[in-house]
Design a protein around this motif. Structure first.
Motif, PDB file in Angstrom:
ATOM      1  N   LEU A 173      17.522 -10.221 -15.430  1.00 14.99           N
ATOM      2  CA  LEU A 173      16.778  -9.110 -16.005  1.00 14.99           C
ATOM      3  C   LEU A 173      15.794  -9.593 -17.064  1.00 14.99           C
ATOM      4  CD1 LEU A 173      19.585  -6.393 -16.263  1.00 14.99           C
ATOM      5  CD2 LEU A 173      17.688  -6.496 -14.626  1.00 14.99           C
ATOM      6  N   ASN A 174      16.175 -10.575 -17.847  1.00 13.79           N
ATOM      7  CA  ASN A 174      15.247 -11.141 -18.838  1.00 13.79           C
ATOM      8  C   ASN A 174      14.079 -11.842 -18.149  1.00 13.79           C
ATOM      9  OD1 ASN A 174      16.253 -10.769 -21.710  1.00 13.79           O
ATOM     10  ND2 ASN A 174      18.111 -11.529 -20.738  1.00 13.79           N
ATOM     11  N   TRP A 175      14.362 -12.541 -17.066  1.00 22.96           N
ATOM     12  CA  TRP A 175      13.310 -13.217 -16.314  1.00 22.96           C
ATOM     13  C   TRP A 175      12.361 -12.208 -15.681  1.00 22.96           C
ATOM     14  CZ3 TRP A 175      12.664 -13.521 -10.817  1.00 22.96           C
ATOM     15  CH2 TRP A 175      11.707 -14.446 -10.401  1.00 22.96           C
ATOM     16  N   LEU A 176      12.911 -11.152 -15.119  1.00 21.02           N
ATOM     17  CA  LEU A 176      12.082 -10.112 -14.502  1.00 21.02           C
ATOM     18  C   LEU A 176      11.273  -9.355 -15.548  1.00 21.02           C
ATOM     19  CD1 LEU A 176      14.568  -8.686 -11.841  1.00 21.02           C
ATOM     20  CD2 LEU A 176      12.529 -10.075 -11.413  1.00 21.02           C
ATOM     21  N   GLU A 181       6.004  -8.018 -17.847  1.00 23.85           N
ATOM     22  CA  GLU A 181       5.093  -7.993 -18.985  1.00 23.85           C
ATOM     23  C   GLU A 181       3.860  -8.858 -18.720  1.00 23.85           C
ATOM     24  OE1 GLU A 181       7.611  -9.320 -22.106  1.00 23.85           O
ATOM     25  OE2 GLU A 181       8.447  -7.314 -22.530  1.00 23.85           O
ATOM     26  N   ARG A 182       4.059  -9.950 -17.998  1.00 20.83           N
ATOM     27  CA  ARG A 182       2.939 -10.815 -17.643  1.00 20.83           C
ATOM     28  C   ARG A 182       1.962 -10.084 -16.729  1.00 20.83           C
ATOM     29  NH1 ARG A 182      -0.750 -14.599 -18.698  1.00 20.83           N
ATOM     30  NH2 ARG A 182      -1.233 -15.920 -16.909  1.00 20.83           N
ATOM     31  N   VAL A 183       2.484  -9.372 -15.748  1.00 23.88           N
ATOM     32  CA  VAL A 183       1.627  -8.608 -14.841  1.00 23.88           C
ATOM     33  C   VAL A 183       0.894  -7.499 -15.596  1.00 23.88           C
ATOM     34  CG1 VAL A 183       1.614  -7.106 -12.809  1.00 23.88           C
ATOM     35  CG2 VAL A 183       3.053  -9.139 -12.843  1.00 23.88           C
ATOM     36  N   ALA A 184       1.592  -6.838 -16.528  1.00 24.63           N
ATOM     37  CA  ALA A 184       0.964  -5.779 -17.315  1.00 24.63           C
ATOM     38  C   ALA A 184      -0.181  -6.326 -18.169  1.00 24.63           C
ATOM     39  CB  ALA A 184       2.006  -5.098 -18.190  1.00 24.63           C
ATOM     40  N   ASP A 185       0.008  -7.513 -18.738  1.00 23.46           N
ATOM     41  CA  ASP A 185      -1.060  -8.127 -19.539  1.00 23.46           C
ATOM     42  C   ASP A 185      -2.280  -8.449 -18.681  1.00 23.46           C
ATOM     43  OD1 ASP A 185       0.515  -7.944 -21.782  1.00 23.46           O
ATOM     44  OD2 ASP A 185       1.283  -9.992 -21.633  1.00 23.46           O
ATOM     45  N   LEU A 187      -3.184  -6.866 -15.959  1.00 24.19           N
ATOM     46  CA  LEU A 187      -3.839  -5.600 -15.637  1.00 24.19           C
ATOM     47  C   LEU A 187      -4.753  -5.154 -16.772  1.00 24.19           C
ATOM     48  CD1 LEU A 187      -0.875  -3.616 -14.012  1.00 24.19           C
ATOM     49  CD2 LEU A 187      -2.873  -4.555 -12.842  1.00 24.19           C
ATOM     50  N   LYS A 188      -4.312  -5.345 -18.009  1.00 22.89           N
ATOM     51  CA  LYS A 188      -5.137  -4.962 -19.155  1.00 22.89           C
ATOM     52  C   LYS A 188      -6.312  -5.916 -19.327  1.00 22.89           C
ATOM     53  CE  LYS A 188      -2.352  -4.605 -22.607  1.00 22.89           C
ATOM     54  NZ  LYS A 188      -1.654  -4.230 -23.858  1.00 22.89           N
ATOM     55  N   GLN A 189      -6.096  -7.216 -19.083  1.00 26.16           N
ATOM     56  CA  GLN A 189      -7.184  -8.178 -19.209  1.00 26.16           C
ATOM     57  C   GLN A 189      -8.276  -7.939 -18.170  1.00 26.16           C
ATOM     58  OE1 GLN A 189      -5.427 -12.073 -19.002  1.00 26.16           O
ATOM     59  NE2 GLN A 189      -4.182 -11.780 -20.841  1.00 26.16           N
ATOM     60  N   LYS A 190      -7.868  -7.507 -16.986  1.00 25.85           N
ATOM     61  CA  LYS A 190      -8.823  -7.237 -15.913  1.00 25.85           C
ATOM     62  C   LYS A 190      -9.444  -5.848 -16.033  1.00 25.85           C
ATOM     63  CE  LYS A 190      -8.093 -11.122 -13.688  1.00 25.85           C
ATOM     64  NZ  LYS A 190      -9.155 -12.152 -13.494  1.00 25.85           N
ATOM     65  N   ASN A 191      -9.087  -5.106 -17.084  1.00 25.75           N
ATOM     66  CA  ASN A 191      -9.601  -3.748 -17.292  1.00 25.75           C
ATOM     67  C   ASN A 191      -9.307  -2.841 -16.101  1.00 25.75           C
ATOM     68  OD1 ASN A 191     -10.665  -4.231 -19.866  1.00 25.75           O
ATOM     69  ND2 ASN A 191     -12.567  -5.032 -19.006  1.00 25.75           N
ATOM     70  N   ILE A 192      -8.071  -2.943 -15.596  1.00 26.19           N
ATOM     71  CA  ILE A 192      -7.634  -2.091 -14.498  1.00 26.19           C
ATOM     72  C   ILE A 192      -7.118  -0.794 -15.085  1.00 26.19           C
ATOM     73  CG2 ILE A 192      -6.094  -1.866 -12.532  1.00 26.19           C
ATOM     74  CD1 ILE A 192      -8.269  -3.971 -12.202  1.00 26.19           C
ATOM     75  N   LEU A 219       2.865  -1.082 -18.100  1.00 33.50           N
ATOM     76  CA  LEU A 219       4.161  -1.699 -17.854  1.00 33.50           C
ATOM     77  C   LEU A 219       4.858  -1.036 -16.672  1.00 33.50           C
ATOM     78  CD1 LEU A 219       5.809  -3.972 -19.153  1.00 33.50           C
ATOM     79  CD2 LEU A 219       7.022  -2.258 -20.489  1.00 33.50           C
ATOM     80  N   ARG A 220       4.727   0.280 -16.561  1.00 35.11           N
ATOM     81  CA  ARG A 220       5.341   0.975 -15.432  1.00 35.11           C
ATOM     82  C   ARG A 220       4.680   0.567 -14.114  1.00 35.11           C
ATOM     83  NH1 ARG A 220       8.517   5.291 -14.941  1.00 35.11           N
ATOM     84  NH2 ARG A 220       8.358   5.764 -17.167  1.00 35.11           N
ATOM     85  N   TYR A 221       3.359   0.453 -14.127  1.00 34.11           N
ATOM     86  CA  TYR A 221       2.664   0.044 -12.906  1.00 34.11           C
ATOM     87  C   TYR A 221       3.025  -1.394 -12.534  1.00 34.11           C
ATOM     88  CZ  TYR A 221      -1.011   0.122  -9.390  1.00 34.11           C
ATOM     89  OH  TYR A 221      -1.694   0.096  -8.207  1.00 34.11           O
ATOM     90  N   ALA A 222       3.146  -2.263 -13.539  1.00 36.13           N
ATOM     91  CA  ALA A 222       3.560  -3.642 -13.281  1.00 36.13           C
ATOM     92  C   ALA A 222       4.975  -3.682 -12.729  1.00 36.13           C
ATOM     93  CB  ALA A 222       3.467  -4.459 -14.575  1.00 36.13           C
ATOM     94  N   HIS A 223       5.823  -2.794 -13.211  1.00 37.57           N
ATOM     95  CA  HIS A 223       7.185  -2.713 -12.672  1.00 37.57           C
ATOM     96  C   HIS A 223       7.154  -2.367 -11.186  1.00 37.57           C
ATOM     97  CE1 HIS A 223      10.675  -0.142 -11.549  1.00 37.57           C
ATOM     98  NE2 HIS A 223      11.346  -1.154 -12.066  1.00 37.57           N
ATOM     99  N   GLY A 224       6.237  -1.495 -10.786  1.00 37.36           N
ATOM    100  CA  GLY A 224       6.115  -1.161  -9.373  1.00 37.36           C
ATOM    101  C   GLY A 224       5.673  -2.347  -8.532  1.00 37.36           C
ATOM    102  N   ILE A 225       4.792  -3.185  -9.094  1.00 37.74           N
ATOM    103  CA  ILE A 225       4.339  -4.376  -8.356  1.00 37.74           C
ATOM    104  C   ILE A 225       5.475  -5.367  -8.193  1.00 37.74           C
ATOM    105  CG2 ILE A 225       2.762  -6.337  -8.430  1.00 37.74           C
ATOM    106  CD1 ILE A 225       0.752  -4.569  -9.851  1.00 37.74           C
TER     107      ILE A 225
END
Length: 320
Positions: A173-176, A181-185, A187-192, A219-225
């Motif tokens: 769970l810590n790894w996931l 959080e990496r995916v969420a970052d 998404l924000k960097q790409k201005n999605i 974060l929720r959208y990244a969780h879906g990915i």
């Protein structure tokens, strides 16, 4: 009378366009990530990357993956298919307009279902764990460089030669969480711009200030990915571990607020209906007033005087 015959015009010959309808059966249009070609023939003497079928970590069904020539990296093969699309390949036409592309995938996602199924109670050597009779190519994962980080989700037991692991859910769970959080970052960097219906570029959407700074939405959208590579029960555990508010509770709040506002909006209408209905009811608390007789005009008086000596037409049909 002579009829002049029109000269017969010879029809021009139709142009025949020669088309090669041969379709290359074994050809694909493939966009390949360059990582799979880094250790190609010029470095290792081996051939091209191999496309194999493995068990998908989310569904457990057959899925297509691509291994580098020395099996040190693995990529997922995705298919984009649109209707009414064809490809021109050299002198031939391929009616199947599918587009294949590869994207890197962390091999730990592919090993995770085996660990959760066989290594929750006791440890097992990795070479025995990755033996799958339905998908024999799973053993290629043993050479993947990404499995050197397997201790992020499991506990190593015994010496390095045994290479045995036991599943650790807390580590997983810590790894996931870090992955999400990496995916969420990104998404924000790409201005999605993340919305309820999907994700689009911010160049085409003018988001509100509250939406653009909503960390929970990304974060929720990244969780879906990330959940696309997790089983459903593990996806729910990750959602709780991220401490994200449940969408159902938000929907209930919206429903309650909409119902309350709807009742408030109906109140004035109901009051108007009550007022209109009670306006025709006789009020017994007040004395009844007789309506005043209508005032007669001079013409009405003249007509009444003229008709005073006349009989009605019905009187002529009465028995005498």
């Amino acid at each position: 009378m002579k009829v002049a015959k029109m000269p017969r015009v010879k029809a021009s010959p139709k142009k025949c366009i020669k088309s090669n309808l041969q379709q290359p059966a074994s050809s694909w249009v493939f966009l390949l990530k360059g990582e799979a070609l880094e250790l190609s023939e010029q470095y290792t003497g081996s051939g091209t990357p191999d496309i194999v079928t493995l068990r998908h970590p989310n569904t457990g069904e057959s899925a297509v993956f691509l291994f580098s020539p020395v099996n040190n990296s693995v990529q997922e093969v995705l298919t984009l298919n649109e209707a009414k699309r064809s490809w021109f390949i050299d002198e031939s036409v391929k009616s199947d307009g599918k587009l294949q592309l590869s994207t890197p995938i962390d091999p730990i996602f592919l090993v995770l279902p085996y660990l959760r199924k066989y290594c929750t109670a006791y440890a097992q050597p990795l070479d025995q764990l990755l033996r799958d009779d339905e998908f024999p190519e799973t053993e290629r994962l043993l050479k993947s460089s990404g499995l050197s980080y397997l201790t992020m989700i499991a506990d190593r037991k015994g010496d390095d030669e045994l290479n045995a692991f036991k599943y650790n859910e807390e580590k997983t769970l810590n790894w996931l969480k870090k992955k999400t959080e990496r995916v969420a970052d990104i998404l924000k960097q790409k201005n999605i711009h993340v919305t309820g219906s999907g994700a689009v570029s911010s160049n085409f959407v003018k988001p509100a200030k509250s939406e653009s700074n909503d960390q929970d939405a990304h974060l929720r959208y990244a969780h879906g990915i990330v959940s696309e590579y997790l089983m459903d029960d593990l996806s729910l555990k990750l959602l709780k571990f991220l401490e994200l508010p449940e969408e159902t509770s938000q929907l209930n709040l919206k429903r309650k607020s909409s119902s309350s506002t709807g009742q408030d909006a109906k109140k004035p209408k109901l009051e108007d209906e009550n007022r209109s209905s009670t306006s025709n009811v006789l009020d017994l608390s007040k004395p009844e007033t007789k309506p005043k007789p209508p005032t007669l005009t001079t013409k009405d008086k003249a007509r009444a005087k003229a008709a005073s000596g006349s009989k009605s037409i019905s009187s002529f049909f009465k028995k005498s």
